[in-house]
Design an enzyme around this catalytic site. Sequence first.
Site: not given
Length: 130
Positions: A47, A50, A96, A99, A119
Amino acid sequence: MPKIEKSEQEWREELTPEQFHVLRQKGTERPFTGEYDHVFEPGTYVCAGCGAELFASDAKYDSGCGWPAFSAPAGEDAVDEETDASHGMVRTEVLCASCGGHLGHVFPDGPHPTGLRYCINSAALKLEEE
Ligand code: FE
């Protein structure tokens, strides 16, 4: 609930404008413009907000849709999925799990064996090459 919580101001300071737009404002980068659209180097996509592991390069494939596509997340708990009824469509949003950042959407037109296409915006990802 996300484990990492920051104020809008903190996110704004830490992220680039493009990352902030995608991750925190559920934006979408223009197709065929993202950094990882046609990258197939081995590694782990984490990510951009984070650093949590999200997708393995093994699951990445060329869907031709203009954004990085993955057939599965890195682990069962890596991402959260929520119904998104914005823009006159019903889609499944991918976030995510650590976060709460917006990553993209998942569609049921992916390759064998999962049949799924995650996607994902390049701006939400950072590739840690092997
Ligand atoms: Fe995150």
